[in-house]
Design an enzyme around this catalytic site. Structure first.
Site, PDB file in Angstrom:
ATOM      1  N   ARG A  70       0.845  -1.192   0.000  1.00  0.00           N
ATOM      2  CA  ARG A  70       0.000   0.000   0.000  1.00  0.00           C
ATOM      3  C   ARG A  70       0.885   1.248   0.000  1.00  0.00           C
ATOM      4  O   ARG A  70       2.110   1.161  -0.015  1.00  0.00           O
ATOM      5  CB  ARG A  70      -0.943  -0.002   1.203  1.00  0.00           C
ATOM      6  CG  ARG A  70      -0.236  -0.019   2.547  1.00  0.00           C
ATOM      7  CD  ARG A  70      -1.212  -0.244   3.685  1.00  0.00           C
ATOM      8  NE  ARG A  70      -0.562   0.005   4.974  1.00  0.00           N
ATOM      9  CZ  ARG A  70      -1.171  -0.123   6.146  1.00  0.00           C
ATOM     10  NH1 ARG A  70      -2.438  -0.510   6.200  1.00  0.00           N
ATOM     11  NH2 ARG A  70      -0.530   0.127   7.271  1.00  0.00           N
ATOM     12  N   GLY A  71       0.256   2.420  -0.012  1.00  0.00           N
ATOM     13  CA  GLY A  71       0.981   3.676   0.073  1.00  0.00           C
ATOM     14  C   GLY A  71       1.893   3.930  -1.105  1.00  0.00           C
ATOM     15  O   GLY A  71       1.588   3.574  -2.252  1.00  0.00           O
ATOM     16  N   ASP A 107       6.481  -7.335   0.481  1.00  0.00           N
ATOM     17  CA  ASP A 107       5.931  -6.731   1.693  1.00  0.00           C
ATOM     18  C   ASP A 107       5.918  -7.764   2.813  1.00  0.00           C
ATOM     19  O   ASP A 107       5.842  -8.969   2.556  1.00  0.00           O
ATOM     20  CB  ASP A 107       4.504  -6.226   1.447  1.00  0.00           C
ATOM     21  CG  ASP A 107       4.073  -5.164   2.450  1.00  0.00           C
ATOM     22  OD1 ASP A 107       4.134  -3.973   2.108  1.00  0.00           O
ATOM     23  OD2 ASP A 107       3.671  -5.523   3.575  1.00  0.00           O
ATOM     24  N   ASP A 131       9.924  -9.722   5.285  1.00  0.00           N
ATOM     25  CA  ASP A 131      10.129  -8.619   6.215  1.00  0.00           C
ATOM     26  C   ASP A 131      11.498  -8.010   5.914  1.00  0.00           C
ATOM     27  O   ASP A 131      12.501  -8.739   5.867  1.00  0.00           O
ATOM     28  CB  ASP A 131      10.074  -9.142   7.649  1.00  0.00           C
ATOM     29  CG  ASP A 131      10.024  -8.041   8.698  1.00  0.00           C
ATOM     30  OD1 ASP A 131      10.671  -6.995   8.505  1.00  0.00           O
ATOM     31  OD2 ASP A 131       9.335  -8.234   9.718  1.00  0.00           O
ATOM     32  N   VAL A 132      11.558  -6.698   5.729  1.00  0.00           N
ATOM     33  CA  VAL A 132      12.834  -6.065   5.375  1.00  0.00           C
ATOM     34  C   VAL A 132      13.858  -6.161   6.491  1.00  0.00           C
ATOM     35  O   VAL A 132      15.048  -5.904   6.269  1.00  0.00           O
ATOM     36  CB  VAL A 132      12.643  -4.588   4.967  1.00  0.00           C
ATOM     37  CG1 VAL A 132      11.809  -4.479   3.703  1.00  0.00           C
ATOM     38  CG2 VAL A 132      12.035  -3.760   6.099  1.00  0.00           C
ATOM     39  N   TYR A 165      11.727   8.162  14.121  1.00  0.00           N
ATOM     40  CA  TYR A 165      11.390   8.267  12.693  1.00  0.00           C
ATOM     41  C   TYR A 165      12.301   9.287  12.012  1.00  0.00           C
ATOM     42  O   TYR A 165      12.847   9.018  10.938  1.00  0.00           O
ATOM     43  CB  TYR A 165       9.928   8.666  12.551  1.00  0.00           C
ATOM     44  CG  TYR A 165       9.419   8.671  11.135  1.00  0.00           C
ATOM     45  CD1 TYR A 165       9.073   7.481  10.502  1.00  0.00           C
ATOM     46  CD2 TYR A 165       9.266   9.862  10.429  1.00  0.00           C
ATOM     47  CE1 TYR A 165       8.590   7.468   9.204  1.00  0.00           C
ATOM     48  CE2 TYR A 165       8.783   9.861   9.131  1.00  0.00           C
ATOM     49  CZ  TYR A 165       8.446   8.665   8.526  1.00  0.00           C
ATOM     50  OH  TYR A 165       7.979   8.661   7.231  1.00  0.00           O
ATOM     51  N   LYS A 176      15.069   8.342   9.051  1.00  0.00           N
ATOM     52  CA  LYS A 176      14.997   8.927   7.717  1.00  0.00           C
ATOM     53  C   LYS A 176      16.238   9.760   7.410  1.00  0.00           C
ATOM     54  O   LYS A 176      16.712   9.794   6.260  1.00  0.00           O
ATOM     55  CB  LYS A 176      13.722   9.754   7.574  1.00  0.00           C
ATOM     56  CG  LYS A 176      12.452   8.916   7.592  1.00  0.00           C
ATOM     57  CD  LYS A 176      12.416   7.896   6.462  1.00  0.00           C
ATOM     58  CE  LYS A 176      11.096   7.168   6.373  1.00  0.00           C
ATOM     59  NZ  LYS A 176      11.038   6.204   5.242  1.00  0.00           N
ATOM     60  N   THR A 236      -1.179   8.576   3.018  1.00  0.00           N
ATOM     61  CA  THR A 236      -0.852   7.166   3.211  1.00  0.00           C
ATOM     62  C   THR A 236      -1.277   6.734   4.611  1.00  0.00           C
ATOM     63  O   THR A 236      -1.567   7.573   5.477  1.00  0.00           O
ATOM     64  CB  THR A 236       0.661   6.931   3.083  1.00  0.00           C
ATOM     65  OG1 THR A 236       1.312   7.620   4.167  1.00  0.00           O
ATOM     66  CG2 THR A 236       1.205   7.440   1.746  1.00  0.00           C
TER      67      THR A 236
END
Length: 254
Positions: free
Chosen positions: A12-13, A33, A62-63, A158, A162, A193
């Site tokens: 998604r997103g 995903d 899973d990353v 977060y 990033k 999102t």
């Protein structure tokens, strides 16, 4: 030769929109995903059902699991004979309280998915990009955020993750040098999102639309607007760009 891409966070997103943009341009895409919730996070993540609607070829991984990502890369190479673009779009968010009150489990999930997941993808995907014969035009791309350069209260992990993504992309670009493989990132602003919806909840706002006012365009961005820039960066037309962090933020950086 058909171009081949692997996209994480594809259920998604921005990830899903990027898969669709690439497919529309004739790419073969493996949509990857986790496709299930994370017990450390208080909101629902993408599902296998959502992933299945995005692309014909999907892969659950899973990353945070380098072995699973390596298997996804191997699947793309086996199915189509190589890999030309790897796009790290998987992301999660948590916070809503001061940094020192965030649970260690939530903080670790944010760091491990948003930054660790990009590192893990680079570790297994860049060698695949380099396995293409010269002259190469491979692309490693990541989704950063306007949060990489803005101090957002109650979202410290977060922001840190990033910012790490932008540093990683610049270093990776320097390492790749004249190989023909480039590394770039996009830095989205407030985009419509599930992560933005969760951000609104964390800030006790009425909904994600409340974030629109912070962007000069006075609206939320659509995931497709970010995806279109990623699709350009994945293509041969971006050959003169590497180590770039491209703002797709409705002017928020102003």
């Amino acid at each position: 030769m058909t171009r081949v891409a692997l996209v994480t966070g594809a259920a998604r997103g921005i990830g899903a929109a990027t898969v669709r943009a690439l497919i529309a341009q004739g790419w073969e895409v493996l949509a990857v995903d986790r496709a299930k919730d994370d017990p450390a996070l208080p909101y629902p993540l993408g599902t296998e059902s959502e992933l299945s609607t995005v692309a014909t070829h999907t892969f659950v991984a899973d990353v945070r699991d380098p072995g699973a990502l390596a298997a996804a890369v191997a699947e793309a190479e086996s199915r189509w004979g190589g890999l030309d673009a790897a796009i790290a779009a998987a992301g999660v968010i948590a916070g809503g309280v001061p940094t020192w009150e965030v649970t260690p489990e939530q903080e670790q999930a944010v760091l491990d998915v948003n930054l660790g997941g990009v590192l893990n993808l680079a570790r297994v995907a860049v060698p695949a990009l380099l396995r293409r014969p010269e002259p190469r035009s491979g692309r490693f791309l990541a989704v950063a955020s306007a949060a990489a350069t803005r101090g957002l209260p109650m979202l410290a992990a977060y922001c840190a993750a990033k910012a790490g993504v932008t540093g990683l992309v610049r270093a990776l670009a320097a390492e790749l040098g004249d190989t023909g493989v480039t590394a770039n990132a996009v830095s989205p602003g407030s985009t419509d999102t599930p992560i933005l919806a969760e951000s609104a909840r964390l800030y006790d706002l009425a909904g994600p639309a409340d974030f629109a006012a912070q962007q000069p365009v006075r609206r939320l961005l659509a995931p497709a607007e970010v995806a279109d820039v990623l699709a350009f960066l994945a293509g041969r037309g971006s050959s003169g760009m590497t180590g770039a962090v491209v703002p797709v933020d409705g002017g928020m950086a102003l």
